[in-house]
Design an enzyme around this catalytic site. Structure first.
Site, mmCIF file in Angstrom:
data_model
loop_
_atom_site.group_PDB
_atom_site.id
_atom_site.type_symbol
_atom_site.label_atom_id
_atom_site.label_comp_id
_atom_site.label_asym_id
_atom_site.label_seq_id
_atom_site.Cartn_x
_atom_site.Cartn_y
_atom_site.Cartn_z
ATOM 1 N N GLU A 181 121.013 40.107 19.871
ATOM 2 C CA GLU A 181 121.804 39.967 21.086
ATOM 3 C C GLU A 181 122.799 40.964 21.035
ATOM 4 O O GLU A 181 123.800 40.779 21.773
ATOM 5 C CB GLU A 181 122.451 38.575 20.971
ATOM 6 C CG GLU A 181 121.903 37.582 21.045
ATOM 7 C CD GLU A 181 122.451 36.251 20.589
ATOM 8 O OE1 GLU A 181 122.895 35.259 21.336
ATOM 9 O OE2 GLU A 181 122.692 35.990 19.204
ATOM 10 N N SER B 193 120.884 32.552 21.826
ATOM 11 C CA SER B 193 120.242 32.686 23.165
ATOM 12 C C SER B 193 118.796 32.317 23.202
ATOM 13 O O SER B 193 118.114 32.768 23.639
ATOM 14 C CB SER B 193 120.246 34.485 22.968
ATOM 15 O OG SER B 193 121.601 34.760 23.493
ATOM 16 N N TYR C 4 119.235 35.930 30.988
ATOM 17 C CA TYR C 4 119.652 37.282 31.338
ATOM 18 C C TYR C 4 118.782 38.069 32.577
ATOM 19 O O TYR C 4 119.396 39.316 32.639
ATOM 20 C CB TYR C 4 119.769 38.218 29.625
ATOM 21 C CG TYR C 4 120.315 37.493 28.646
ATOM 22 C CD1 TYR C 4 121.666 37.249 29.073
ATOM 23 C CD2 TYR C 4 119.923 36.891 27.557
ATOM 24 C CE1 TYR C 4 122.582 36.703 27.853
ATOM 25 C CE2 TYR C 4 120.561 36.324 26.652
ATOM 26 C CZ TYR C 4 121.992 36.367 26.622
ATOM 27 O OH TYR C 4 122.663 35.657 25.642
ATOM 28 N N ARG D 239 132.487 28.082 23.469
ATOM 29 C CA ARG D 239 131.859 27.611 24.405
ATOM 30 C C ARG D 239 131.025 26.586 24.045
ATOM 31 O O ARG D 239 130.119 26.694 23.126
ATOM 32 C CB ARG D 239 131.020 28.611 25.151
ATOM 33 C CG ARG D 239 130.791 28.197 26.680
ATOM 34 C CD ARG D 239 129.871 28.902 27.579
ATOM 35 N NE ARG D 239 128.562 28.698 26.616
ATOM 36 C CZ ARG D 239 127.628 29.579 26.349
ATOM 37 N NH1 ARG D 239 127.703 30.859 26.469
ATOM 38 N NH2 ARG D 239 126.611 28.957 25.803
ATOM 39 N N ASP E 201 127.759 23.783 24.190
ATOM 40 C CA ASP E 201 126.654 23.491 24.932
ATOM 41 C C ASP E 201 126.125 22.078 24.860
ATOM 42 O O ASP E 201 126.172 21.527 23.881
ATOM 43 C CB ASP E 201 125.359 24.317 24.470
ATOM 44 C CG ASP E 201 125.366 25.976 24.644
ATOM 45 O OD1 ASP E 201 126.576 26.163 25.471
ATOM 46 O OD2 ASP E 201 124.985 26.615 24.047
ATOM 47 N N GLU F 225 125.716 22.534 20.569
ATOM 48 C CA GLU F 225 126.228 23.312 19.553
ATOM 49 C C GLU F 225 127.377 24.086 19.982
ATOM 50 O O GLU F 225 127.712 23.955 21.420
ATOM 51 C CB GLU F 225 124.983 24.680 19.282
ATOM 52 C CG GLU F 225 124.683 25.303 20.611
ATOM 53 C CD GLU F 225 124.485 26.775 20.656
ATOM 54 O OE1 GLU F 225 124.404 27.356 19.576
ATOM 55 O OE2 GLU F 225 124.260 27.462 21.502
ATOM 56 N N ASN G 174 129.473 27.772 20.348
ATOM 57 C CA ASN G 174 129.645 29.162 20.108
ATOM 58 C C ASN G 174 130.769 29.653 20.118
ATOM 59 O O ASN G 174 131.644 29.632 21.019
ATOM 60 C CB ASN G 174 128.739 29.778 21.563
ATOM 61 C CG ASN G 174 127.387 29.000 21.852
ATOM 62 O OD1 ASN G 174 126.519 29.479 21.335
ATOM 63 N ND2 ASN G 174 127.525 28.229 22.787
ATOM 64 N N GLY H 184 129.390 34.857 25.631
ATOM 65 C CA GLY H 184 129.405 35.988 26.378
ATOM 66 C C GLY H 184 130.434 36.035 27.228
ATOM 67 O O GLY H 184 131.300 35.108 27.811
HETATM 68 N N1 LIG Z 1 117.587 18.584 21.475
HETATM 69 C C1 LIG Z 1 117.376 19.308 22.616
HETATM 70 N N2 LIG Z 1 116.917 18.666 23.860
HETATM 71 C C2 LIG Z 1 116.795 19.661 24.924
HETATM 72 N N3 LIG Z 1 116.858 20.820 25.302
HETATM 73 C C3 LIG Z 1 117.404 21.474 23.974
HETATM 74 C C4 LIG Z 1 117.677 20.856 22.709
HETATM 75 N N4 LIG Z 1 118.110 21.646 22.048
HETATM 76 C C5 LIG Z 1 118.338 22.932 22.435
HETATM 77 N N5 LIG Z 1 117.670 22.732 23.924
HETATM 78 C C6 LIG Z 1 117.486 23.833 24.762
HETATM 79 O O1 LIG Z 1 117.236 25.135 24.068
HETATM 80 C C7 LIG Z 1 118.407 25.996 24.538
HETATM 81 C C8 LIG Z 1 119.063 26.618 23.173
HETATM 82 O O2 LIG Z 1 119.575 25.453 22.283
HETATM 83 P P1 LIG Z 1 120.984 25.780 21.561
HETATM 84 O O3 LIG Z 1 121.105 24.769 20.638
HETATM 85 O O4 LIG Z 1 122.080 25.650 22.716
HETATM 86 O O5 LIG Z 1 120.859 27.128 20.886
HETATM 87 P P2 LIG Z 1 121.043 28.790 21.286
HETATM 88 O O6 LIG Z 1 121.969 28.680 22.585
HETATM 89 O O7 LIG Z 1 122.054 29.398 20.092
HETATM 90 O O8 LIG Z 1 119.773 29.308 21.158
HETATM 91 C C9 LIG Z 1 119.613 24.917 24.974
HETATM 92 O O9 LIG Z 1 120.352 25.650 25.976
HETATM 93 C C10 LIG Z 1 118.542 24.021 25.810
HETATM 94 O O10 LIG Z 1 118.135 24.491 26.957
HETATM 95 MG MG LIG Z 2 123.147 27.467 23.157
#
Ligand SMILES: Nc1ncnc2c1ncn2[C@@H]1O[C@H](COP(=O)(O)OP(=O)(O)O)[C@@H](O)[C@H]1O
Ligand SMILES: [Mg+2]
Length: 329
Positions: free
Chosen positions: A16, A148, A222, A261, A263, A279, A281, A285
């Site tokens: 990233e 990401s 992105y 931030r 999620d 999660e 962050n 960004g």
């Molecule tokens: N348990 C879940 N169920 C549904 N979608 C998920 C789940 N975990 C992750 N996602 C999807 O994957 C993306 C990335 O996951 P995330 O845990 O936010 O990690 P990162 O953003 O660090 O890659 C999320 O924005 C979401 O769209």
């Molecule tokens: Mg995320």
């Protein structure tokens, strides 16, 4: 009050890195507008020496992923005794490792998806079967320390076992530990948190609509026009309030500082108001149009004001107390 000399850190050996460089130049510009003098420094092995030789008042890391966001850079800054924006070593490290963060989220009673861990060297066929038996067939596979959505896959409930095995292999190229979570089929929502004296402030949540893919993958994040944001999220007020409450609770569960931030997925198969935490962050960004600054704007902090406030609060933070040295008995 006169301006501060700020070292803005970007880049590093991270997938990233380019995202981070774009954010860092935006932060430099915003700090300039707020009356500070900032300099962009690359996250690289000589960074420690460069910081030690200069006389910066403050460091503003705008880095993502390993080294810059996982506590390593923060540890270097502690050794250099330089104040910095953002979470400390432990909170950064916890947030960067999704399985570790989830231990603290559960301990705080926060709603997270069920999960299983798969490690490099495990028999992936056997792991795939036991994961599906434990948490169901529809899953998301992601590297424990990813970001990401890199090397992250959604595996539908009706997909062949081979699809799950391929997803595990892909995630294991990035990290030796892979997190497999129950796939929550809802809408993508994120919520910014800004530290304040009494209690952290949660910005209005943002609903993310992916355009270039059916979920929020790397391209929809992105690529130009890859996704659209709706801030404040057009969700029932009670759902937005719940997201904000959970965002602050997640921030506190990891003992974060200054900004983060958080999620979420809103809704699942049985209840479209259910809020699930994904999660935290710790260094989101920060281009002027990124999710965090955009939501800050709705909360009344334009981008220069936001950067100025982050810089001043971090600079004013009391220094670590010097322990009294004990003479050897
Ligand atoms: N348990 C879940 N169920 C549904 N979608 C998920 C789940 N975990 C992750 N996602 C999807 O994957 C993306 C990335 O996951 P995330 O845990 O936010 O990690 P990162 O953003 O660090 O890659 C999320 O924005 C979401 O769209
Ligand atoms: Mg995320």
């Amino acid at each position: 009050v006169t301006g501060l000399r700020v070292a803005v850190i970007a880049g590093g050996a991270s997938t990233e890195a380019n995202v981070s460089r774009a954010s860092a130049s935006a932060v430099c510009e915003a700090l300039g507008r707020a009356g500070h003098r900032s300099e962009l420094l690359e996250l690289e092995p000589r960074l420690g020496a460069r910081l030690a030789e200069s006389s910066f008042d403050l460091v503003f890391p705008v880095t993502h992923g390993p080294v810059g966001e996982d506590g390593c850079l923060q540890g270097l800054l502690e050794v250099l005794e330089l104040p910095y924006v953002g979470s400390g070593v432990l909170a950064s490290a916890l947030a960067a490792s999704k399985p570790h963060a989830k231990v603290f989220f559960r301990r705080a009673g926060l709603p997270v998806p069920e999960e299983a861990l798969v490690r490099r060297g495990d028999d992936l066929g056997r792991a795939a079967r036991s994961v599906r038996a434990a948490i169901g067939s529809g899953v998301v596979v992601k590297p424990a320390s990813g970001g990401s959505a890199i090397a992250t896959s959604r595996v539908a409930a009706d997909a062949d076992e081979a699809v799950l095995i391929a997803a595990l292999e892909a995630a294991l190229t990035v990290d030796s530990v892979t997190l497999v979570e129950r796939l929550v089929t809802g809408r993508e929502v994120t919520c910014g948190v800004l530290d304040d004296d009494e209690a952290p402030i949660a910005f209005p949540p943002t609903l993310i609509l992916s355009k270039s893919s059916d979920w929020y993958d790397f391209a929809s994040r992105y690529a130009v026009g890859g996704s659209e944001h709706r801030c404040p999220a057009p969700l029932p007020a009670s759902v937005n309030a719940r997201v904000q409450e959970l965002a602050v609770a997640a921030f506190r569960a990891l003992d974060c500082r200054d900004l983060a931030r958080v999620d979420f997925v809103v809704g699942d198969a049985s209840d479209d108001t259910r809020v699930t935490l994904l999660e935290v962050n710790t260094l989101p960004g920060m281009t002027a149009t990124s999710l965090y600054p955009e939501a800050a704007g709705f909360a009344g902090f334009d981008f220069p004001t936001l950067c100025d406030r982050l810089a001043r609060r971090a600079h004013a933070r009391p220094k670590r107390a010097r322990p009294v040295e004990m003479p050897m008995p």
